[in-house]
Every structure is written in structure tokens, then in C-alpha cells.
Write a protein that holds these residues in place. Structure first.
Motif, PDB file in Angstrom:
ATOM      1  N   ALA A  28       1.679   9.883 -12.515  1.00 55.31           N
ATOM      2  CA  ALA A  28       2.454   8.664 -12.781  1.00 55.31           C
ATOM      3  C   ALA A  28       3.611   8.508 -11.803  1.00 55.31           C
ATOM      4  O   ALA A  28       3.914   7.398 -11.368  1.00 55.31           O
ATOM      5  N   GLY A  29       4.249   9.613 -11.450  1.00 50.79           N
ATOM      6  CA  GLY A  29       5.343   9.531 -10.495  1.00 50.79           C
ATOM      7  C   GLY A  29       4.901   8.993  -9.152  1.00 50.79           C
ATOM      8  O   GLY A  29       5.595   8.173  -8.536  1.00 50.79           O
ATOM      9  N   LEU A  30       3.739   9.442  -8.699  1.00 52.03           N
ATOM     10  CA  LEU A  30       3.193   8.955  -7.436  1.00 52.03           C
ATOM     11  C   LEU A  30       2.883   7.465  -7.524  1.00 52.03           C
ATOM     12  O   LEU A  30       3.276   6.677  -6.650  1.00 52.03           O
ATOM     13  N   ALA A  31       2.176   7.049  -8.582  1.00 50.20           N
ATOM     14  CA  ALA A  31       1.790   5.644  -8.729  1.00 50.20           C
ATOM     15  C   ALA A  31       3.019   4.740  -8.804  1.00 50.20           C
ATOM     16  O   ALA A  31       3.073   3.690  -8.146  1.00 50.20           O
ATOM     17  N   LEU A  32       4.010   5.135  -9.572  1.00 43.74           N
ATOM     18  CA  LEU A  32       5.204   4.300  -9.725  1.00 43.74           C
ATOM     19  C   LEU A  32       5.980   4.208  -8.413  1.00 43.74           C
ATOM     20  O   LEU A  32       6.538   3.147  -8.092  1.00 43.74           O
ATOM     21  N   GLU A  33       6.014   5.290  -7.641  1.00 36.19           N
ATOM     22  CA  GLU A  33       6.714   5.242  -6.357  1.00 36.19           C
ATOM     23  C   GLU A  33       5.978   4.332  -5.378  1.00 36.19           C
ATOM     24  O   GLU A  33       6.606   3.626  -4.576  1.00 36.19           O
ATOM     25  N   LEU A  34       4.639   4.335  -5.429  1.00 41.52           N
ATOM     26  CA  LEU A  34       3.880   3.436  -4.559  1.00 41.52           C
ATOM     27  C   LEU A  34       4.104   1.977  -4.942  1.00 41.52           C
ATOM     28  O   LEU A  34       4.243   1.107  -4.073  1.00 41.52           O
ATOM     29  N   VAL A  35       4.159   1.699  -6.240  1.00 42.93           N
ATOM     30  CA  VAL A  35       4.462   0.329  -6.682  1.00 42.93           C
ATOM     31  C   VAL A  35       5.869  -0.054  -6.248  1.00 42.93           C
ATOM     32  O   VAL A  35       6.107  -1.180  -5.778  1.00 42.93           O
ATOM     33  N   HIS A  36       6.807   0.864  -6.380  1.00 48.28           N
ATOM     34  CA  HIS A  36       8.179   0.599  -5.950  1.00 48.28           C
ATOM     35  C   HIS A  36       8.221   0.344  -4.449  1.00 48.28           C
ATOM     36  O   HIS A  36       8.962  -0.529  -3.972  1.00 48.28           O
ATOM     37  N   GLY A  37       7.410   1.096  -3.690  1.00 46.45           N
ATOM     38  CA  GLY A  37       7.344   0.871  -2.251  1.00 46.45           C
ATOM     39  C   GLY A  37       6.866  -0.526  -1.916  1.00 46.45           C
ATOM     40  O   GLY A  37       7.376  -1.165  -0.986  1.00 46.45           O
ATOM     41  N   GLN A  77       8.951  -3.338   0.128  1.00 42.56           N
ATOM     42  CA  GLN A  77       8.388  -3.970   1.323  1.00 42.56           C
ATOM     43  C   GLN A  77       8.377  -5.480   1.189  1.00 42.56           C
ATOM     44  O   GLN A  77       8.713  -6.213   2.133  1.00 42.56           O
ATOM     45  N   GLN A  78       8.034  -5.984   0.008  1.00 43.51           N
ATOM     46  CA  GLN A  78       7.980  -7.432  -0.190  1.00 43.51           C
ATOM     47  C   GLN A  78       9.375  -8.057  -0.228  1.00 43.51           C
ATOM     48  O   GLN A  78       9.507  -9.261  -0.020  1.00 43.51           O
ATOM     49  N   SER A  79      10.396  -7.245  -0.470  1.00 42.35           N
ATOM     50  CA  SER A  79      11.765  -7.762  -0.470  1.00 42.35           C
ATOM     51  C   SER A  79      12.454  -7.534   0.872  1.00 42.35           C
ATOM     52  O   SER A  79      13.663  -7.744   0.997  1.00 42.35           O
ATOM     53  N   GLY A  80      11.688  -7.081   1.873  1.00 46.95           N
ATOM     54  CA  GLY A  80      12.234  -6.909   3.214  1.00 46.95           C
ATOM     55  C   GLY A  80      12.909  -5.581   3.472  1.00 46.95           C
ATOM     56  O   GLY A  80      13.602  -5.424   4.489  1.00 46.95           O
ATOM     57  N   GLN A  81      12.731  -4.609   2.569  1.00 47.15           N
ATOM     58  CA  GLN A  81      13.332  -3.298   2.743  1.00 47.15           C
ATOM     59  C   GLN A  81      12.277  -2.279   3.180  1.00 47.15           C
ATOM     60  O   GLN A  81      11.075  -2.523   3.073  1.00 47.15           O
ATOM     61  N   GLN A  82      12.728  -1.132   3.657  1.00 45.78           N
ATOM     62  CA  GLN A  82      11.834  -0.094   4.137  1.00 45.78           C
ATOM     63  C   GLN A  82      11.458   0.857   2.996  1.00 45.78           C
ATOM     64  O   GLN A  82      12.341   1.492   2.415  1.00 45.78           O
ATOM     65  N   PRO A  83      10.177   0.986   2.663  1.00 46.26           N
ATOM     66  CA  PRO A  83       9.762   1.905   1.593  1.00 46.26           C
ATOM     67  C   PRO A  83       9.613   3.327   2.115  1.00 46.26           C
ATOM     68  O   PRO A  83       8.512   3.900   2.144  1.00 46.26           O
ATOM     69  N   ALA A  84      10.715   3.927   2.526  1.00 48.72           N
ATOM     70  CA  ALA A  84      10.670   5.224   3.215  1.00 48.72           C
ATOM     71  C   ALA A  84      10.069   6.317   2.334  1.00 48.72           C
ATOM     72  O   ALA A  84       9.238   7.114   2.798  1.00 48.72           O
ATOM     73  N   LEU A 133      -5.044   4.437  -0.249  1.00 48.44           N
ATOM     74  CA  LEU A 133      -5.544   3.568   0.819  1.00 48.44           C
ATOM     75  C   LEU A 133      -5.009   2.143   0.670  1.00 48.44           C
ATOM     76  O   LEU A 133      -4.651   1.498   1.661  1.00 48.44           O
ATOM     77  N   CYS A 134      -4.945   1.647  -0.570  1.00 43.56           N
ATOM     78  CA  CYS A 134      -4.422   0.288  -0.771  1.00 43.56           C
ATOM     79  C   CYS A 134      -2.920   0.236  -0.480  1.00 43.56           C
ATOM     80  O   CYS A 134      -2.423  -0.757   0.061  1.00 43.56           O
ATOM     81  N   ALA A 135      -2.189   1.294  -0.842  1.00 47.44           N
ATOM     82  CA  ALA A 135      -0.770   1.344  -0.510  1.00 47.44           C
ATOM     83  C   ALA A 135      -0.574   1.406   1.002  1.00 47.44           C
ATOM     84  O   ALA A 135       0.321   0.751   1.552  1.00 47.44           O
ATOM     85  N   GLN A 136      -1.423   2.195   1.682  1.00 45.21           N
ATOM     86  CA  GLN A 136      -1.356   2.238   3.138  1.00 45.21           C
ATOM     87  C   GLN A 136      -1.588   0.857   3.726  1.00 45.21           C
ATOM     88  O   GLN A 136      -0.882   0.432   4.649  1.00 45.21           O
ATOM     89  N   ALA A 137      -2.562   0.133   3.197  1.00 41.04           N
ATOM     90  CA  ALA A 137      -2.840  -1.221   3.682  1.00 41.04           C
ATOM     91  C   ALA A 137      -1.674  -2.160   3.426  1.00 41.04           C
ATOM     92  O   ALA A 137      -1.403  -3.066   4.224  1.00 41.04           O
ATOM     93  N   ALA A 138      -0.958  -1.941   2.322  1.00 38.21           N
ATOM     94  CA  ALA A 138       0.113  -2.856   1.933  1.00 38.21           C
ATOM     95  C   ALA A 138       1.396  -2.624   2.721  1.00 38.21           C
ATOM     96  O   ALA A 138       2.060  -3.592   3.120  1.00 38.21           O
ATOM     97  N   PHE A 139       1.750  -1.358   2.964  1.00 34.35           N
ATOM     98  CA  PHE A 139       3.037  -1.120   3.638  1.00 34.35           C
ATOM     99  C   PHE A 139       3.028   0.121   4.526  1.00 34.35           C
ATOM    100  O   PHE A 139       4.082   0.555   4.995  1.00 34.35           O
TER     101      PHE A 139
END
Length: 231
Positions: free
Chosen positions: A79-88, A92-99, A137-143
Motif C-alpha cells: 500500500a505504501g508503494l501504491a499510494l506514493e505512486l498515486v501521490h507522484g 506531476q499533474q500539478s507541475g511539481q517533481q515526483p522525486a 510500468l503505468c507510473a513510469q509512463a505517467a511521470f
């Protein structure tokens, strides 16, 4: 975003049998990741009765990034991984860097993950690897950024259709390279229309120019597909 106590509607299909409604209903104490929209004060809606509610049980989030219907039947991922990817994605959609999310991608999207996935293995372990690969893979595609070409190309060679669809989407982050061109040419020949559709989108996203032969590649692959279909 919801604050305090709020209602969630459209959560159950009134035409379902009573036992199915009970199974789908929210239970006090449950943890969920909800995708909601607001249409009236204090009341929020999931998109459909079969989407938008990702249950979190024993530290695992159940639901997909690419396939979103009936999330409770999906294997869980951390869950921690999934939530961090959603947060990323939100960053990204708000113009910030999902480091932080990008760091997780570099750590978790590996060659080994794609190499261990089989299309014919119905074991829980294999299904969990498929689910994890879908999210990464979908997170990689997104940001995601360049640098993960090897695990992406390994996923391209995977025989599992859902993994190939997500890999085709992720190839779009590789840019107009010979490796990306070769991978997308291979994916266009895979007998799955969703893989082919994601491949065409990635051809556009990669930024191939006409002089790099991309139109000729499409013409060749489409001719091949038409001839194969005719036979």
C-alpha cells in the motif's frame, strides 16, 4: 477533498443480489483509497459501482492502475508503494517533481520482475508480480524519466498481455531511440488490439520524425496485419 463525515453514493448496484451488495458495502474500520467526485455538498460519488474503491487490507492495496474494474478481486501490492505512486502522479499533474516516486520506480521496476512473469502461471505469486508490474510500468509512463530502458524492454518481451500493454505505454518515455523503435515495431505485431493501440500512442509520444522511417514502419506493420488477417 472530503472533510469530516461524508457520504459515498453510487457504491452499489441496486440490481445486484443482496449478498453481493453486502460483500461490496463499506464496513466500519475499513481502509480504502477512494477516487471520488462531488456533486452536492457532503456527498461524493465513485465513478461506477465497480470502480473507485481500492481496499487496503494487511498493508496491501487491491486494485489496478490499468485495469480498474472490480478492484477487490485484484491481488494486493504494498500500500505504501501504491499510494506514493498515486501521490507522484498528483505532483506531476500539478507541475511539481515526483522525486520520491521516481526513486521508487528506479528501485522496484527491475529486469528481474519482468523476466519472472509468465502468461500461463496462475499462481498467486505470479499474479502479484503482474499486478506490481502494471502499477510500476503505468507510473513510469505517467511521470517516469529515461534510464529504465532495460526493465521496460524486458517487460515488452513478456508474454503476458496486460504486462505488454503497460510496457507499450512505458516505451513512450524512452524517446526516439532505435531501441524504442524496435520494441514498438514488435508490439504492433502482437495480436492484441490494446497492445497495438498503446504502441501507436507511444510512437507519437516518443517524437519520431518522418525521416526516421516511422511512417514506413506503421505501413509495413499494418500491411502485415491485414495480410495475416486475410489468411
Amino acid at each position: 477533498r472530503p472533510e469530516g463525515t461524508f457520504r459515498v453514493k453510487e457504491y452499489n448496484n441496486s440490481n445486484w443480489p443482496p449478498e453481493a451488495i453486502r460483500k461490496e458495502s463499506l464496513v466500519k474500520g475499513e481502509k480504502l483509497l477512494l477516487f471520488l467526485r462531488q456533486e452536492e455538498p457532503g456527498t461524493w460519488f465513485v465513478p461506477t459501482p465497480s470502480t473507485g474503491d481500492y481496499r487496503i487490507k494487511d498493508g496491501k492495496l487491491h486494485g489496478g492502475w490499468y485495469e480498474v474494474s472490480y478492484p477487490h478481486v485484484r491481488p494486493g501490492i504494498d500500500a505504501g508503494l501504491a499510494l506514493e505512486l498515486v501521490h507522484g502522479l498528483v505532483l506531476q499533474q500539478s507541475g511539481q517533481q515526483p522525486a520520491k516516486a521516481r526513486k521508487l520506480l528506479a528501485e522496484r521496476l527491475t529486469v528481474e520482475l519482468g523476466a519472472r512473469i509468465s502468461a500461463d502461471d496462475e499462481s498467486e505469486e505470479n499474479l502479484q508480480r503482474v499486478q506490481l508490474a502494471e502499477w510500476l510500468l503505468c507510473a513510469q509512463a505517467a511521470f517516469g524519466e529515461k534510464g529504465l530502458e532495460r526493465p521496460i524492454l524486458t517487460a515488452v518481451r513478456c508474454t503476458h498481455p496486460r504486462v505488454k500493454r503497460c510496457a507499450a505505454r512505458a516505451v513512450g518515455t524512452m524517446g526516439p531511440t532505435p531501441q524504442a523503435r524496435g520494441a514498438l515495431g514488435e508490439l504492433l505485431l502482437f495480436p492484441d488490439s490494446l497492445v497495438q493501440a498503446e504502441s501507436v500512442r507511444s510512437l507519437i509520444r516518443c517524437g519520431f520524425r518522418h525521416e526516421e522511417g516511422i511512417l514506413e514502419l506503421l505501413e509495413h506493420e499494418l500491411l502485415f496485419l491485414r495480410v495475416g488477417h486475410a489468411e
